[in-house]
Design an enzyme around this catalytic site. Structure first.
Site, PDB file in Angstrom:
ATOM      1  N   ASP A   1      65.768  56.161   3.811  1.00 60.66           N
ATOM      2  CA  ASP A   1      65.428  55.208   4.618  1.00 60.66           C
ATOM      3  C   ASP A   1      65.144  55.677   6.228  1.00 60.66           C
ATOM      4  O   ASP A   1      65.658  56.709   6.652  1.00 60.66           O
ATOM      5  CB  ASP A   1      66.871  54.428   5.083  1.00 60.66           C
ATOM      6  CG  ASP A   1      66.947  53.131   5.912  1.00 60.66           C
ATOM      7  OD1 ASP A   1      65.725  52.786   6.105  1.00 60.66           O
ATOM      8  OD2 ASP A   1      67.877  52.564   5.997  1.00 60.66           O
TER       9      ASP A   1
ATOM     10  N   ASP B   1      60.207  50.511   4.330  1.00 56.01           N
ATOM     11  CA  ASP B   1      60.583  51.986   4.774  1.00 56.01           C
ATOM     12  C   ASP B   1      61.889  52.348   4.097  1.00 56.01           C
ATOM     13  O   ASP B   1      62.613  53.348   4.764  1.00 56.01           O
ATOM     14  CB  ASP B   1      60.946  51.702   6.348  1.00 56.01           C
ATOM     15  CG  ASP B   1      62.031  50.883   6.728  1.00 56.01           C
ATOM     16  OD1 ASP B   1      62.528  49.934   5.914  1.00 56.01           O
ATOM     17  OD2 ASP B   1      62.609  51.146   7.769  1.00 56.01           O
ATOM     18  N   GLU B   2      62.159  51.957   2.992  1.00 54.01           N
ATOM     19  CA  GLU B   2      63.257  52.497   2.263  1.00 54.01           C
ATOM     20  C   GLU B   2      63.107  52.410   0.805  1.00 54.01           C
ATOM     21  O   GLU B   2      62.578  51.427   0.258  1.00 54.01           O
ATOM     22  CB  GLU B   2      64.654  51.749   2.657  1.00 54.01           C
ATOM     23  CG  GLU B   2      64.752  50.404   2.533  1.00 54.01           C
ATOM     24  CD  GLU B   2      65.980  49.805   2.860  1.00 54.01           C
ATOM     25  OE1 GLU B   2      66.961  50.414   2.540  1.00 54.01           O
ATOM     26  OE2 GLU B   2      65.852  48.758   3.499  1.00 54.01           O
TER      27      GLU B   2
END
Length: 189
Positions: A10, A104-105
């Site tokens: 993350d 974003d993860e």
């Protein structure tokens, strides 16, 4: 038999971090990414802003009064997409088992990669080093035997950390967390 190893990677304050690469003069200062007017919401906030209660999806009309000295940067979605694509492409060089959760993860099942790349901690360190050296960003990584616990571990490791929840510690780790920290548990649940 090899124990299953799931990583949850993350990115830390992703939109803010991408913006700070282009604006080093703002490093260490409060930053909010979002449109400053109208009915806009916070897309991302630096950790000092978060300490004052500002969070993603909060109306900007509430966020700005909490930290009026913050610099508000309008989002540059193309930059975030480019950074995300580079990160995800790198993940695919480590394992074909990548499940992108958002820009974003992602979850990475590295069970089959360990013979070549080392244990899950070594792989996680390699990921964090790549993201820092090649992209100028930071990421938090959680390692566990399943996605649910790996996601909780990465949150626990924030910012810029690494948390390993060994299989024999899973129950203990979960019991230490308040219910509100459980992934997927919200106000209604």
């Amino acid at each position: 038999m090899t124990e299953r190893a799931i990583l949850h990677v993350d990115m830390d304050a992703f939109f803010v971090s991408v913006e700070l690469r282009d604006r080093p003069d703002l490093v260490g200062k409060p930053v909010i990414v979002g449109h400053p007017s109208g009915r806009s919401v916070v897309l991302s906030a630096s950790y000092d802003c978060r300490a004052r209660g500002i969070h993603s999806a909060m109306p900007m009309s509430q966020a700005i009064p909490l930290m009026p000295e913050a610099t508000v940067i309008e989002p540059s979605h193309h930059k975030y997409s480019e950074a995300s694509a580079q990160i995800m492409a790198y993940f695919h060089t480590l394992t074909p088992l990548v499940e992108q959760v958002s820009v974003d993860e992602a979850f990475l099942d590295v069970t089959g990669s360990m013979r070549m790349l080392g244990g899950p901690v070594q792989i996680a360190q390699k990921i964090r080093e790549y993201i820092r050296a090649e992209m100028g960003l930071t990421a938090s990584v959680g390692i566990a035997r399943n996605k649910f616990v790996a996601k909780l571990a990465s949150t626990y490791a924030k910012p810029d950390g690494l948390a390993v929840i060994a299989p024999e510690r899973t129950e203990e780790f979960l019991h230490e967390l308040p219910v509100s920290k459980m992934w997927g548990v919200g106000k209604r649940t």
